[in-house]
Scaffold this motif. Structure first.
Motif, PDB file in Angstrom:
ATOM      1  N   GLU A 275      15.094  67.452  79.923  1.00  0.00           N
ATOM      2  CA  GLU A 275      14.550  66.128  80.215  1.00  0.00           C
ATOM      3  C   GLU A 275      13.338  65.828  79.345  1.00  0.00           C
ATOM      4  O   GLU A 275      13.196  64.719  78.810  1.00  0.00           O
ATOM      5  CB  GLU A 275      14.171  66.004  81.684  1.00  0.00           C
ATOM      6  CG  GLU A 275      13.576  64.639  82.007  1.00  0.00           C
ATOM      7  CD  GLU A 275      13.292  64.423  83.483  1.00  0.00           C
ATOM      8  OE1 GLU A 275      12.667  63.385  83.803  1.00  0.00           O
ATOM      9  OE2 GLU A 275      13.678  65.270  84.302  1.00  0.00           O
ATOM     10  N   ARG A 276      12.442  66.811  79.197  1.00  0.00           N
ATOM     11  CA  ARG A 276      11.234  66.590  78.399  1.00  0.00           C
ATOM     12  C   ARG A 276      11.588  66.216  76.967  1.00  0.00           C
ATOM     13  O   ARG A 276      11.035  65.261  76.399  1.00  0.00           O
ATOM     14  CB  ARG A 276      10.358  67.839  78.415  1.00  0.00           C
ATOM     15  CG  ARG A 276       8.978  67.629  77.768  1.00  0.00           C
ATOM     16  CD  ARG A 276       8.280  68.935  77.462  1.00  0.00           C
ATOM     17  NE  ARG A 276       8.952  69.664  76.385  1.00  0.00           N
ATOM     18  CZ  ARG A 276       8.817  69.357  75.087  1.00  0.00           C
ATOM     19  NH1 ARG A 276       8.084  68.318  74.712  1.00  0.00           N
ATOM     20  NH2 ARG A 276       9.447  70.052  74.178  1.00  0.00           N
ATOM     21  N   GLN A 277      12.521  66.953  76.362  1.00  0.00           N
ATOM     22  CA  GLN A 277      12.884  66.684  74.979  1.00  0.00           C
ATOM     23  C   GLN A 277      13.607  65.344  74.842  1.00  0.00           C
ATOM     24  O   GLN A 277      13.412  64.628  73.855  1.00  0.00           O
ATOM     25  CB  GLN A 277      13.744  67.815  74.428  1.00  0.00           C
ATOM     26  CG  GLN A 277      12.979  69.125  74.251  1.00  0.00           C
ATOM     27  CD  GLN A 277      13.762  70.174  73.492  1.00  0.00           C
ATOM     28  OE1 GLN A 277      14.876  69.939  73.017  1.00  0.00           O
ATOM     29  NE2 GLN A 277      13.185  71.370  73.366  1.00  0.00           N
ATOM     30  N   ALA A 278      14.426  64.998  75.819  1.00  0.00           N
ATOM     31  CA  ALA A 278      15.122  63.709  75.776  1.00  0.00           C
ATOM     32  C   ALA A 278      14.127  62.553  75.798  1.00  0.00           C
ATOM     33  O   ALA A 278      14.304  61.544  75.114  1.00  0.00           O
ATOM     34  CB  ALA A 278      16.102  63.599  76.935  1.00  0.00           C
ATOM     35  N   ARG A 279      13.073  62.693  76.582  1.00  0.00           N
ATOM     36  CA  ARG A 279      12.068  61.631  76.667  1.00  0.00           C
ATOM     37  C   ARG A 279      11.166  61.617  75.439  1.00  0.00           C
ATOM     38  O   ARG A 279      10.778  60.556  74.945  1.00  0.00           O
ATOM     39  CB  ARG A 279      11.221  61.817  77.925  1.00  0.00           C
ATOM     40  CG  ARG A 279      11.965  61.525  79.219  1.00  0.00           C
ATOM     41  CD  ARG A 279      10.993  61.434  80.380  1.00  0.00           C
ATOM     42  NE  ARG A 279      11.664  61.168  81.644  1.00  0.00           N
ATOM     43  CZ  ARG A 279      12.091  59.981  82.041  1.00  0.00           C
ATOM     44  NH1 ARG A 279      11.923  58.927  81.250  1.00  0.00           N
ATOM     45  NH2 ARG A 279      12.688  59.825  83.215  1.00  0.00           N
ATOM     46  N   ALA A 280      10.820  62.799  74.942  1.00  0.00           N
ATOM     47  CA  ALA A 280       9.819  62.899  73.886  1.00  0.00           C
ATOM     48  C   ALA A 280      10.328  62.420  72.533  1.00  0.00           C
ATOM     49  O   ALA A 280       9.558  61.922  71.719  1.00  0.00           O
ATOM     50  CB  ALA A 280       9.332  64.341  73.773  1.00  0.00           C
ATOM     51  N   ALA A 281      11.618  62.561  72.276  1.00  0.00           N
ATOM     52  CA  ALA A 281      12.146  62.297  70.938  1.00  0.00           C
ATOM     53  C   ALA A 281      11.858  60.876  70.455  1.00  0.00           C
ATOM     54  O   ALA A 281      11.511  60.666  69.304  1.00  0.00           O
ATOM     55  CB  ALA A 281      13.646  62.561  70.907  1.00  0.00           C
ATOM     56  N   ALA A 282      12.017  59.891  71.348  1.00  0.00           N
ATOM     57  CA  ALA A 282      11.808  58.500  70.937  1.00  0.00           C
ATOM     58  C   ALA A 282      11.070  57.701  71.997  1.00  0.00           C
ATOM     59  O   ALA A 282      11.100  56.480  71.987  1.00  0.00           O
ATOM     60  CB  ALA A 282      13.152  57.848  70.632  1.00  0.00           C
ATOM     61  N   GLY A 283      10.415  58.407  72.925  1.00  0.00           N
ATOM     62  CA  GLY A 283       9.661  57.714  73.954  1.00  0.00           C
ATOM     63  C   GLY A 283      10.522  57.025  74.994  1.00  0.00           C
ATOM     64  O   GLY A 283      10.127  55.984  75.537  1.00  0.00           O
ATOM     65  N   PHE A 284      11.681  57.582  75.283  1.00  0.00           N
ATOM     66  CA  PHE A 284      12.563  56.963  76.282  1.00  0.00           C
ATOM     67  C   PHE A 284      11.874  56.940  77.636  1.00  0.00           C
ATOM     68  O   PHE A 284      11.427  57.966  78.145  1.00  0.00           O
ATOM     69  CB  PHE A 284      13.889  57.725  76.373  1.00  0.00           C
ATOM     70  CG  PHE A 284      14.845  57.140  77.380  1.00  0.00           C
ATOM     71  CD1 PHE A 284      15.414  55.895  77.164  1.00  0.00           C
ATOM     72  CD2 PHE A 284      15.157  57.832  78.545  1.00  0.00           C
ATOM     73  CE1 PHE A 284      16.291  55.346  78.090  1.00  0.00           C
ATOM     74  CE2 PHE A 284      16.034  57.287  79.477  1.00  0.00           C
ATOM     75  CZ  PHE A 284      16.599  56.042  79.242  1.00  0.00           C
ATOM     76  N   ASP A 285      11.797  55.751  78.252  1.00  0.00           N
ATOM     77  CA  ASP A 285      11.092  55.616  79.525  1.00  0.00           C
ATOM     78  C   ASP A 285      12.005  55.159  80.654  1.00  0.00           C
ATOM     79  O   ASP A 285      11.541  54.761  81.724  1.00  0.00           O
ATOM     80  CB  ASP A 285       9.905  54.664  79.391  1.00  0.00           C
ATOM     81  CG  ASP A 285      10.330  53.269  78.933  1.00  0.00           C
ATOM     82  OD1 ASP A 285      11.541  53.052  78.710  1.00  0.00           O
ATOM     83  OD2 ASP A 285       9.452  52.397  78.809  1.00  0.00           O
TER      84      ASP A 285
END
Length: 303
Positions: A275-285
């Motif tokens: 989850e952390r990497q999925a959010r961090a890659a492009a700032g998915f909120d």
């Protein structure tokens, strides 16, 4: 009451684990059920999840690797054993017809249900009903693979204050909806577009145009994230995505709810990191779910 939810039957990749079965996902969409990528063990997972063969209207196979298709034989036989009262359609890459034939007739059984084969050979519409249109788009994997996209038609939302302003009420509302105009008042004047919901299912693939086409504007995107970002080279070599790539697709495509799945057996307890990497890659909120076997994930309510 209509139900729109994803029932997760399995979340492993090539090798199942103690806690993750091979793939399997049932999308409940109002009165229909679309079973995606039934891997080995899907019948038992259906039992554990409270899913009946009667719940299945379509079987959608992305490609013919075992973790996505070995359960087809058992599911088809169960559909016939239970004498499902409605026809069932099967969608799969046409190039794998020989594999589907072998799975469909893997052993002897009595055929009691009409199974309509609808192989996929190009991008575009593969099925259309009053409630949705189902599209397929080619992905990038060592064997031919297609993802699926379900799109509900746009509707209209009647605006009570505008209806009242024009004195339209009772049966006249239905007449206006049917005819588009009533006593000089048009439907556009007293209503607004209600955008249809969209769902996409993206399995084994590298980043490619098809991934973005499938994901565009989806309320829910179910997507493989076989590897963490530090194993990106492995992902590229084997035709898979990383968690960060899945998050980047979701952000760029305007996805509301991202569901990560199809995890390599090398990761034993890394849900938080996916989850952390999925959010961090492009700032998915948007909302992120790291799928677990037997979980039920509601399709987001209309925005």
């Amino acid at each position: 009451m209509s139900v729109r939810e994803l029932v997760v039957l399995g979340t492993a990749s090539q090798v199942p684990t103690r806690h993750r079965n091979h793939n399997g996902y049932l999308l409940r969409w109002d009165g229909e059920g679309l079973l995606f990528d039934p891997g080995e063990g899907t019948q038992r997972q259906m039992l554990r999840a409270g899913v009946s063969a009667h719940d299945i209207n379509r079987i959608c196979v992305t490609h013919f690797h075992g973790d996505h298709s070995l359960g087809v034989a058992g599911v088809i036989q169960r559909i016939n054993l239970d004498q499902v009262p409605h026809p069932v359609s099967a969608h799969y890459p046409k190039s794998g017809q020989r594999f589907f034939d072998r799975l469909r007739y893997a052993t002897a059984y009595r055929e009691t249900v009409k199974l309509k084969e609808v192989p996929v050979s190009a991008d575009g519409v593969v099925a259309s009903t009053a409630g949705y249109t189902l599209y397929a788009h080619k992905l990038s994997h060592p064997v031919e693979s297609y993802g699926y996209r379900l799109v509900e038609p746009d509707g209209r939302r009647m605006l009570s204050e505008r209806l009242a302003a024009h004195g339209i009420k009772g049966p006249d509302v239905g007449r206006l909806q049917r005819d588009g105009v009533l006593d000089g008042v048009t439907l556009d004047e007293v209503s607004e577009v209600r955008r249809g919901q969209r769902f996409a299912f993206v399995m084994d693939t590298r980043l490619c145009d098809g991934v973005y086409t499938l994901a565009e504007g989806c309320d829910m995107l179910v997507i493989e994230s076989t590897f963490l970002d530090e194993d990106g080279q492995l992902a590229a070599e084997h035709g898979h995505l990383t968690a960060g790539q899945a998050g980047m697709v979701a952000q760029e495509a305007g996805v509301r709810h991202l569901v990560l799945t199809h995890f390599s057996q090398r990761y034993t307890d890394a849900a938080a990191e996916f989850e952390r990497q999925a959010r961090a890659a492009a700032g998915f909120d948007g909302e992120v779910t790291v799928a677990r076997d037997l979980s039920r994930i509601p399709v987001p309510k209309r925005s």
